[in-house]
Scaffold this active site. Structure first.
Site, PDB file in Angstrom:
ATOM      1  CB  CYS A 140       5.595  23.680 -10.234  1.00 23.19           C
ATOM      2  SG  CYS A 140       4.693  22.228  -9.666  1.00 23.19           S
ATOM      3  CG  HIS A 185      -2.031  -1.058   1.093  1.00 27.67           C
ATOM      4  ND1 HIS A 185      -2.793  -1.479   2.150  1.00 27.67           N
ATOM      5  CD2 HIS A 185      -2.454  -1.782   0.022  1.00 27.67           C
ATOM      6  CE1 HIS A 185      -3.642  -2.420   1.741  1.00 27.67           C
ATOM      7  NE2 HIS A 185      -3.444  -2.625   0.459  1.00 27.67           N
ATOM      8  N   PRO A 203      -5.256 -10.857  18.387  1.00 28.09           N
ATOM      9  CG  PRO A 203      -5.460  -8.805  19.469  1.00 28.09           C
ATOM     10  CD  PRO A 203      -4.735  -9.486  18.370  1.00 28.09           C
ATOM     11  CB  CYS A 232       5.225  18.008  -7.149  1.00 32.54           C
ATOM     12  SG  CYS A 232       4.165  19.129  -8.084  1.00 32.54           S
TER      13      CYS A 232
HETATM   14  P1  OAD Z   1      -7.433  -3.582  10.017  1.00 31.96           P
HETATM   15  O1  OAD Z   1      -7.721  -2.388  10.855  1.00 31.96           O
HETATM   16  O2  OAD Z   1      -8.460  -3.991   9.019  1.00 31.96           O
HETATM   17  O3  OAD Z   1      -7.188  -4.827  10.974  1.00 31.96           O
HETATM   18  C1  OAD Z   1      -6.340  -4.741  12.078  1.00 31.96           C
HETATM   19  C2  OAD Z   1      -6.283  -6.097  12.731  1.00 31.96           C
HETATM   20  O4  OAD Z   1      -5.313  -6.038  13.757  1.00 31.96           O
HETATM   21  C3  OAD Z   1      -7.593  -6.553  13.357  1.00 31.96           C
HETATM   22  O5  OAD Z   1      -7.884  -7.882  12.943  1.00 31.96           O
HETATM   23  C4  OAD Z   1      -7.297  -6.520  14.877  1.00 31.96           C
HETATM   24  O6  OAD Z   1      -7.968  -7.567  15.583  1.00 31.96           O
HETATM   25  C5  OAD Z   1      -5.801  -6.743  14.887  1.00 31.96           C
HETATM   26  N1  OAD Z   1      -5.107  -6.203  16.073  1.00 31.96           N
HETATM   27  C6  OAD Z   1      -5.442  -5.141  16.849  1.00 31.96           C
HETATM   28  N2  OAD Z   1      -4.522  -4.946  17.811  1.00 31.96           N
HETATM   29  C7  OAD Z   1      -3.565  -5.902  17.629  1.00 31.96           C
HETATM   30  C8  OAD Z   1      -2.344  -6.234  18.301  1.00 31.96           C
HETATM   31  N3  OAD Z   1      -1.907  -5.511  19.340  1.00 31.96           N
HETATM   32  N4  OAD Z   1      -1.611  -7.272  17.827  1.00 31.96           N
HETATM   33  C9  OAD Z   1      -2.041  -8.007  16.764  1.00 31.96           C
HETATM   34  N5  OAD Z   1      -3.193  -7.736  16.109  1.00 31.96           N
HETATM   35  C10 OAD Z   1      -3.935  -6.713  16.525  1.00 31.96           C
HETATM   36  O7  OAD Z   1      -5.997  -3.339   9.358  1.00 31.96           O
HETATM   37  P2  OAD Z   1      -5.344  -4.011   8.071  1.00 31.96           P
HETATM   38  O8  OAD Z   1      -5.725  -5.437   7.969  1.00 31.96           O
HETATM   39  O9  OAD Z   1      -3.928  -3.636   8.089  1.00 31.96           O
HETATM   40  O10 OAD Z   1      -5.316   0.230   3.259  1.00 31.96           O
HETATM   41  O11 OAD Z   1      -6.064  -3.202   6.928  1.00 31.96           O
HETATM   42  C11 OAD Z   1      -5.610  -3.310   5.653  1.00 31.96           C
HETATM   43  C12 OAD Z   1      -5.779  -2.047   4.890  1.00 31.96           C
HETATM   44  O12 OAD Z   1      -7.088  -1.518   5.074  1.00 31.96           O
HETATM   45  C13 OAD Z   1      -4.882  -0.918   5.287  1.00 31.96           C
HETATM   46  O13 OAD Z   1      -3.591  -1.034   4.777  1.00 31.96           O
HETATM   47  C14 OAD Z   1      -5.591   0.243   4.658  1.00 31.96           C
HETATM   48  C15 OAD Z   1      -7.045  -0.112   4.905  1.00 31.96           C
HETATM   49  O14 OAD Z   1      -7.885   0.143   3.826  1.00 31.96           O
HETATM   50  C16 OAD Z   1      -5.132   1.374   2.603  1.00 31.96           C
HETATM   51  O15 OAD Z   1      -5.120   2.436   3.178  1.00 31.96           O
HETATM   52  C17 OAD Z   1      -4.933   1.230   1.132  1.00 31.96           C
END
Ligand code: OAD
Length: 252
Positions: free
Chosen positions: A159, A126, A224, A134
Site C-alpha cells: 500500500c 523495548h 565496568p 506497515c
Molecule cells: P545505556 O547506554 O544507558 O547503559 C549502558 C551501560 O552499559 C552503562 O552503564 C555502561 O557502563 C555499561 N557497559 C558498557 N560496556 C559494557 C560491557 N562491555 N559490559 C558490561 N557493561 C558495559 O544502555 P541501557 O541501560 O540499555 O531505550 O539503556 C536503556 C535504554 O535507553 C535503551 O533500551 C534505549 C535507551 O533509551 C529505547 O530505545 C526505548
C-alpha cells in the site's frame, strides 16, 4: 574478583527463580554503541540540532518519517553488522540449564534470540528492530537489510505506507504484553537478579532489584562502571559482560 564470581555462581546454582536483566553494555562487547556514557548515542545532538530522543520519537516518526528513519537506520545497520557474543551465549545456556531463569532485555538487536535464549522466557521490554510492519495496512515485511540500502523511509510493497520496526520509540507506550509478563513474574518473585550492562535508567529496570532485595534475594550487577544500581546491589562485578558471564557459567 574470581572468588566473588564463584560465590555468585554458587547462589545461582542453588536458585530456581533467576532474573537476568540486560542492556546496551552487553551488546557493546559485540561492537554496538551504548546509549549513554563514553561513545554513547545520546551524548550530543543530531546533525539537525535535535536531541536524539526527539529524532527517535513516536511523534517524529509521524511528522518526519525520513528524519526518524535516518537514525533508526543507523541502529539497524549497527545491529545487522554485528552478532551475538559469548555473553549472550552464556545467558542462553544458563536459561537452558535453569528452567526458572527469565530474561528481561532492553536491547532491540535480537541477539538473545540469535544466541538461542528460549523466547517464551524472554521479555523484550523495548521491542525488537525486525520484522518491519506497515503503519497503514499492518503488512509484515521481513526485508530490513534490503530496505536500508534504499531511500528512506521504507515503504510497504502493498500500500506504499511507511514501514516501522516493532520497537518502543521515545514518547511511546511499553508493549502491554511484555509489561504484563514482567509483573506476573515479579509477583512470583526471584531469588537472584543479575543486571548486565545497563545504566538502569527506567523504574521498571530498578524495581525487580528493589523487590528482590526486600524479599531477601541476591542482586548482582555486571558493569565496568558504577550506576544507580551499584548502591542497591549486594555484589558489583566491575568487569565486562563478555569476560564475566562465561566465567560465571563455568562455575555452574
Ligand atoms: P545505556 O547506554 O544507558 O547503559 C549502558 C551501560 O552499559 C552503562 O552503564 C555502561 O557502563 C555499561 N557497559 C558498557 N560496556 C559494557 C560491557 N562491555 N559490559 C558490561 N557493561 C558495559 O544502555 P541501557 O541501560 O540499555 O531505550 O539503556 C536503556 C535504554 O535507553 C535503551 O533500551 C534505549 C535507551 O533509551 C529505547 O530505545 C526505548
Amino acid at each position: 574478583m574470581d572468588e566473588v564470581i564463584a560465590r555468585v555462581a554458587q547462589a545461582i546454582a542453588a536458585a530456581e527463580r533467576i532474573l537476568v536483566i540486560t542492556g546496551a553494555g552487553l551488546s557493546a562487547d559485540s561492537g554496538l554503541p551504548t546509549y549513554r556514557g563514553l561513545g554513547g548515542l545520546y551524548n550530543g545532538h543530531t546533525a539537525e540540532g535535535l536531541p536524539i530522543e526527539a529524532a527517535l520519537s513516536g511523534p517524529m516518526l509521524q511528522r518526519d518519517p525520513a528524519l526518524c528513519w535516518k537514525y533508526l537506520a543507523e541502529l539497524g545497520k549497527a545491529c545487522l553488522g554485528a552478532q551475538a557474543n559469548a555473553g549472550h551465549h552464556a545467558i542462553a545456556e544458563l536459561q537452558r540449564r535453569k528452567p526458572g531463569c527469565w530474561l528481561l532485555t532492553q536491547n532491540i538487536d535480537g541477539y538473545h534470540r540469535a544466541a538461542g535464549s528460549p523466547m517464551e522466557r524472554v521479555i523484550e521490554i523495548h521491542g525488537e528492530l525486525a520484522p518491519l510492519y506497515c503503519q497503514s495496512c499492518g503488512a509484515v515485511d521481513p526485508e530490513l537489510s534490503e530496505h536500508l540500502k534504499r531511500p528512506l523511509p521504507p515503504r510497504c510493497r502493498q500500500c506504499a505506507g511507511v514501514l516501522r520496526p516493532p520497537v518502543v520509540l521515545f514518547e511511546e507506550m511499553l508493549p502491554e504484553q511484555a509489561i504484563a509478563r514482567l509483573y506476573a513474574e515479579l509477583r512470583q518473585g526471584f531469588e537472584v537478579v543479575l543486571s548486565v550492562g545497563t545504566s538502569a535508567s527506567f523504574p521498571y529496570i530498578v524495581e525487580p532489584v528493589l523487590r528482590t532485595r526486600q524479599a531477601g534475594g541476591l542482586c548482582v550487577e555486571i558493569n565496568p562502571d558504577s550506576t544507580d544500581l551499584s548502591a542497591l546491589v549486594e555484589v558489583h562485578l566491575a568487569g565486562r559482560a563478555l569476560d564475566v558471564l562465561p566465567k560465571l557459567l563455568s562455575h555452574i
